[in-house]
Design a protein around this motif. Structure first.
Motif, short mmCIF file in Angstrom:
data_model
loop_
_atom_site.label_atom_id
_atom_site.label_comp_id
_atom_site.label_asym_id
_atom_site.label_seq_id
_atom_site.Cartn_x
_atom_site.Cartn_y
_atom_site.Cartn_z
N TYR A 33 0.79 -1.33 -0.15
CA TYR A 33 0.11 -0.15 0.15
C TYR A 33 0.82 1.21 0.00
N ALA A 34 2.01 1.27 0.74
CA ALA A 34 2.95 2.35 0.44
C ALA A 34 3.42 2.69 -0.99
N VAL A 35 3.77 1.41 -1.51
CA VAL A 35 3.93 1.45 -2.85
C VAL A 35 2.82 2.07 -4.00
N CYS A 36 1.59 1.59 -3.39
CA CYS A 36 0.48 1.68 -4.26
C CYS A 36 0.04 3.22 -4.16
N GLN A 37 0.29 3.93 -3.26
CA GLN A 37 0.00 5.23 -2.92
C GLN A 37 0.81 6.27 -3.63
N SER A 38 2.10 5.71 -3.94
CA SER A 38 3.14 6.65 -4.50
C SER A 38 3.21 6.08 -5.98
N LYS A 39 2.55 4.99 -6.48
CA LYS A 39 2.61 4.65 -7.72
C LYS A 39 0.90 4.83 -8.53
N ASN A 40 0.30 5.67 -8.15
CA ASN A 40 -1.14 5.60 -8.38
C ASN A 40 -1.71 4.57 -8.64
N GLY A 41 -1.88 3.69 -7.69
CA GLY A 41 -2.36 2.28 -7.76
C GLY A 41 -3.30 1.70 -7.21
N ARG A 42 -3.71 0.50 -7.58
CA ARG A 42 -4.68 -0.19 -6.88
C ARG A 42 -4.12 -1.76 -6.45
N VAL A 43 -4.06 -2.33 -5.31
CA VAL A 43 -3.43 -3.46 -4.83
C VAL A 43 -4.17 -4.62 -5.35
N ALA A 44 -3.60 -5.71 -5.93
CA ALA A 44 -4.18 -6.81 -6.15
C ALA A 44 -4.07 -7.95 -5.14
N ASN A 45 -5.23 -8.46 -4.98
CA ASN A 45 -5.17 -9.57 -3.95
C ASN A 45 -4.90 -10.75 -4.73
N THR A 46 -4.05 -11.87 -4.20
CA THR A 46 -3.57 -12.87 -4.85
C THR A 46 -4.13 -14.27 -4.23
N CYS A 47 -4.99 -14.18 -3.50
CA CYS A 47 -5.56 -15.54 -2.64
C CYS A 47 -6.41 -16.10 -3.83
N ASN A 48 -6.73 -17.55 -3.51
CA ASN A 48 -7.59 -18.24 -4.43
C ASN A 48 -8.57 -19.08 -3.48
N LEU A 49 -9.57 -19.58 -4.12
CA LEU A 49 -10.63 -20.23 -3.36
C LEU A 49 -10.11 -21.28 -2.41
N SER A 50 -9.24 -22.25 -2.86
CA SER A 50 -8.80 -23.25 -2.00
C SER A 50 -8.43 -22.60 -0.72
N GLU A 51 -7.38 -21.70 -0.84
CA GLU A 51 -6.69 -21.22 0.54
C GLU A 51 -7.46 -20.58 1.42
N ASP A 52 -8.70 -19.77 0.71
CA ASP A 52 -9.53 -18.98 1.50
C ASP A 52 -10.50 -19.91 2.14
N TRP A 53 -10.63 -21.15 1.52
CA TRP A 53 -11.81 -22.14 2.02
C TRP A 53 -11.19 -22.70 3.32
N VAL A 54 -9.96 -22.72 3.73
CA VAL A 54 -9.68 -23.27 4.70
C VAL A 54 -8.70 -22.35 5.65
N GLY A 55 -8.84 -20.92 5.22
CA GLY A 55 -8.25 -19.93 6.08
C GLY A 55 -6.81 -19.78 5.98
N TYR A 56 -6.26 -20.40 4.98
CA TYR A 56 -4.88 -20.58 4.81
C TYR A 56 -4.38 -19.17 4.01
N SER A 57 -4.64 -17.96 4.97
CA SER A 57 -4.09 -16.62 4.49
C SER A 57 -4.25 -15.96 5.74
N THR A 58 -3.53 -14.70 5.82
CA THR A 58 -3.24 -13.97 7.11
C THR A 58 -4.14 -12.81 7.03
N ARG A 59 -4.89 -12.46 8.20
CA ARG A 59 -5.84 -11.41 8.07
C ARG A 59 -5.00 -10.14 7.96
N TYR A 60 -5.51 -9.25 7.11
CA TYR A 60 -4.85 -7.79 6.85
C TYR A 60 -3.33 -8.26 6.35
N GLY A 61 -3.24 -9.35 6.11
CA GLY A 61 -1.98 -9.80 5.27
C GLY A 61 -1.89 -9.80 3.83
N ASP A 62 -1.65 -11.02 3.24
CA ASP A 62 -2.13 -11.68 2.01
C ASP A 62 -3.60 -11.48 1.81
#
Length: 248
Positions: free
Chosen positions: A122-151
């Protein structure tokens, strides 16, 4: 039968439409890990927006053994990128936390890095006129294999409704190098592959998600439990349901 080309084209059009509404002229900022998910997301954004509007951010935590895979991806797509090493920030915050707390859990040390990476994006995003892409997939999300407010964070998510085998199929449709598509998924945080940590394969999980088939009752129970306890990660923050009323 999964129609990889159709779904790929649909996602590309969805990304274009999303940016028209939510960031006309903005750039897609993608954290590049060298795995299939970030590779596919970056490639989709290139097809949707053009390579000049996709910016990759590589974020090793000290030495990263597989950073060559991230470099292979940005060179393959010919996108601009930067490398920001999060080691000093990670160790600085962790040292402060350890000084103030008697017991710092292993999960704290594991999940701090992806949260710092998302803050960096987000630091890079605000300096590069950007929008941050989330890269999670359904399989990971299904079992919670991600970090809240991380990936699990981001502004738009091309893959959250697609399981691992479908993401791989789209990667091949995009012409990505096979070694990026089939790279063994590992978070680089706990010393285990994703499947070792989860206790089952993505192939088995995908079959259960899409076909409802799981012969091993122990694995089925584990997946169901992980699904139930991690639903909060894919919801907006729960809020007290107060409704204001006026008298008279």
């Amino acid at each position: 039968m999964f129609q990889a080309k159709k779904v790929k084209d649909d996602i590309v059009n969805w990304i274009r439409d999303w940016f028209e509404i939510n960031g006309k002229g903005c750039n897609a900022i993608v954290g590049i890990s060298g795995g299939k998910d970030s590779s596919v997301v970056a490639a989709l954004c290139v097809e949707a927006l053009g390579k000049e509007r996709v910016y990759g951010v590589l974020m090793p935590n000290g030495e990263q053994a597989d950073i060559d895979m991230s470099l292979k991806l940005v060179n393959h797509l010919d996108i601009d990128y930067c490398i920001i090493n999060i080691k000093n920030g990670y160790e600085g915050i962790l040292n402060e936390v350890q000084e103030k707390l008697v017991d710092v859990s292993k999960d704290t040390t594991i999940n701090l890095a992806p949260r710092i990476r998302m803050a960096t994006l987000y630091a890079v995003c605000q300096s590069k006129n950007g929008r941050v892409a989330n890269t999670c997939n359904l399989s990971e999300d299904w079992v919670g294999y991600s970090t809240r407010y991380g990936d699990s964070a981001g502004d738009f998510s091309p893959l959250s409704m697609l399981c691992v085998r479908e993401v791989k199929a789209i990667g091949r449709e995009l012409g990505l190098p096979e070694e990026l598509i089939e790279k063994v998924p590992i978070d680089g945080l706990c010393g285990q592959t994703d499947e070792e940590k989860l206790g089952f394969t993505y192939e088995a999980l995908d079959r259960y998600i899409r076909e409802g088939i799981m012969e091993d009752e122990v694995t089925k129970a584990r997946i169901d439990r992980l699904y139930a306890i991690n639903r909060f990660k894919v919801r907006f923050m729960d809020v007290f349901p107060y409704e204001h009323t006026t008298n008279g």
